[in-house]
Scaffold this motif. Sequence first.
Motif, PDB file in Angstrom:
ATOM      1  N   PRO A 100     -41.647  24.853  35.520  1.00 44.30           N
ATOM      2  CA  PRO A 100     -41.875  23.578  35.706  1.00 44.30           C
ATOM      3  C   PRO A 100     -43.355  23.842  36.717  1.00 44.30           C
ATOM      4  O   PRO A 100     -43.524  24.906  37.342  1.00 44.30           O
ATOM      5  N   VAL A 102     -46.543  21.805  39.654  1.00 41.06           N
ATOM      6  CA  VAL A 102     -47.154  21.045  40.296  1.00 41.06           C
ATOM      7  C   VAL A 102     -48.576  21.206  40.274  1.00 41.06           C
ATOM      8  O   VAL A 102     -49.132  22.521  40.227  1.00 41.06           O
ATOM      9  N   LEU A 127     -40.481  19.703  34.327  1.00 39.98           N
ATOM     10  CA  LEU A 127     -41.255  18.948  35.217  1.00 39.98           C
ATOM     11  C   LEU A 127     -42.723  19.156  35.278  1.00 39.98           C
ATOM     12  O   LEU A 127     -43.087  20.319  35.428  1.00 39.98           O
ATOM     13  N   SER A 129     -45.493  17.790  37.785  1.00 42.55           N
ATOM     14  CA  SER A 129     -46.138  16.499  38.704  1.00 42.55           C
ATOM     15  C   SER A 129     -47.476  16.935  39.445  1.00 42.55           C
ATOM     16  O   SER A 129     -47.928  17.902  39.276  1.00 42.55           O
ATOM     17  N   TYR A 317     -43.148  14.496  49.337  1.00 42.59           N
ATOM     18  CA  TYR A 317     -43.688  14.901  48.069  1.00 42.59           C
ATOM     19  C   TYR A 317     -42.792  16.199  47.647  1.00 42.59           C
ATOM     20  O   TYR A 317     -42.255  16.146  46.593  1.00 42.59           O
ATOM     21  N   VAL A 321     -39.842  16.669  44.740  1.00 43.15           N
ATOM     22  CA  VAL A 321     -39.963  17.852  43.770  1.00 43.15           C
ATOM     23  C   VAL A 321     -38.680  18.648  43.591  1.00 43.15           C
ATOM     24  O   VAL A 321     -38.360  18.675  42.704  1.00 43.15           O
ATOM     25  N   ALA A 324     -35.918  16.602  42.156  1.00 42.93           N
ATOM     26  CA  ALA A 324     -36.206  16.415  40.783  1.00 42.93           C
ATOM     27  C   ALA A 324     -35.720  17.663  40.153  1.00 42.93           C
ATOM     28  O   ALA A 324     -34.998  17.676  39.062  1.00 42.93           O
ATOM     29  N   ASN A 331     -39.490  12.018  39.125  1.00 40.97           N
ATOM     30  CA  ASN A 331     -40.848  12.795  39.291  1.00 40.97           C
ATOM     31  C   ASN A 331     -41.725  12.006  40.434  1.00 40.97           C
ATOM     32  O   ASN A 331     -41.795  10.850  40.189  1.00 40.97           O
ATOM     33  N   THR A 334     -46.114  11.391  38.257  1.00 41.74           N
ATOM     34  CA  THR A 334     -46.152  11.832  36.678  1.00 41.74           C
ATOM     35  C   THR A 334     -47.622  12.204  36.167  1.00 41.74           C
ATOM     36  O   THR A 334     -48.306  11.281  36.800  1.00 41.74           O
TER      37      THR A 334
END
Length: 360
Positions: A100, A102, A127, A129, A317, A321, A324, A331, A334
Motif C-alpha cells: 500500500p 501514501v 490502498l 492514498s 489522516y 490510513v 483502512a 481511504n 483517494t
Amino acid sequence: MTGTPPGNPPLRVGLVGYGLAGSVFHAPLIAATEGLALDTVVTSNPERQQQARAEFPEVRLAATPDELFDRAGELDLVVVASPNKTHVPLATRALEAGLPVVVDKPVAGTAAEACALAALAEEHGLLLSVFQNRRWDNDFLTLRELLAEDALGEVWRFESRFERWRPKPKGGWRESGDPAEIGGLLYDLGSHVVDQALVLFGPVTQVYAESVVRRAGAEADDDTFLALTHANGVRSHLYVSSTAAQLGPRFRVLGSKAGYVKHGLDPQEAALREGKRPGPGWGEEAESLWGRVGSGESPLTGGGQVTATVAGDYPAYYAAVAKALREGGPNPVTALEAAAALDVLEAARRSARDGAVVSL
C-alpha cells in the motif's frame, strides 16, 4: 486515533524522502499514530540520515529506494515524500511490490497519471492514498461545520488565500522552471486550495487563471490566481503567492445569510517545524485568531460574531490510513479525488498560458 488491536504488531512504514515533507510532516505524524511504526527512512543525504536517527533512534536507514524495495516483504506501507517528479515512478514500484502507498501531493503531474496509478492500485487490491493534509486544517474544519449548520446560507463566493512574503527565491526543485520537476506554486500550494474548494463545493465546470513569475531569478510561477465556477453555481477565487507584501484573509466566504472571515494559517505546520508533537491541545489556536461570522460590517471593525476555530487535526489522516489497512475503513483521500484536482490545475495552466477561460 485507533489503537493497535491486541496481539497485532504495528504496521511497518517505509518513508522515502526526508526533506521538508518527510521530516516535518510525515515522520512525526506516522510516529504519533497508534498502529503504525516508522521502520525505515530513505535518504542519501548524510545530514538528513543523522537527523532521522537522532529523532527516531530505532529507525533503519536506506540510501536508495532500491534498498527499500529489496526488502519489501518486511514492510506494510510505503510513504512517498520525495520530490514531485518521483511520485509516480516510486508509487508504481511500491504497488507492483505489493505494498500500500501514501503519496504526498501532488500525486502526479497530470490527472491521467493519477488515474493510471488508481487503476494499478485497484488491480492489485491495494490502498493508494494522497496526503492532502490541509483537509484537516483548523479553518477548513471550522468552515465545514458552518456549512453543515447552514450558518452562511447559500454560498455565493469562496475566497481562499495561501500567501507568503518571500521576495527572494530559495532555489531548489520547487522553484525550478523545468516542467519535469512539477514545481511552482500552482502545483505546490495550488494543490491544497483547489482540493479544498472541490471538497467543499463539488465539481468545476470552468477555470480561469493568471500565473506570473515575479521575482528576479525565479523560474516557476510565484504569484497565481484561479477563478473556478462550480457546477452548483459557487464561484471560488483562489490565490497562491510568494510575493504578497500584505497577507489577505485565509478564508472569506460569502453567503446569502452571512459571511465567514478567517485570518492566519493553521498552527500545526509551525508546531511541527518547532519540534512539537501531537498530544493534548494539539491543533488549537489562540482565541485572538478566531474568525468571525456576520453580515453588513467588516470583521476588522468589530462586525460579526467571534466564532471558535475547531482544532486542526493532521493526525486524523494517518489514523484513517491505519484504520483502512487494519479494518478496511475508507481511504481518507483517494487518487481519483486527487485526479479531479489535477484536472483543474491542468486547466489553470492552459488558461494562464492562453489568457482564456477553460471549460471542463
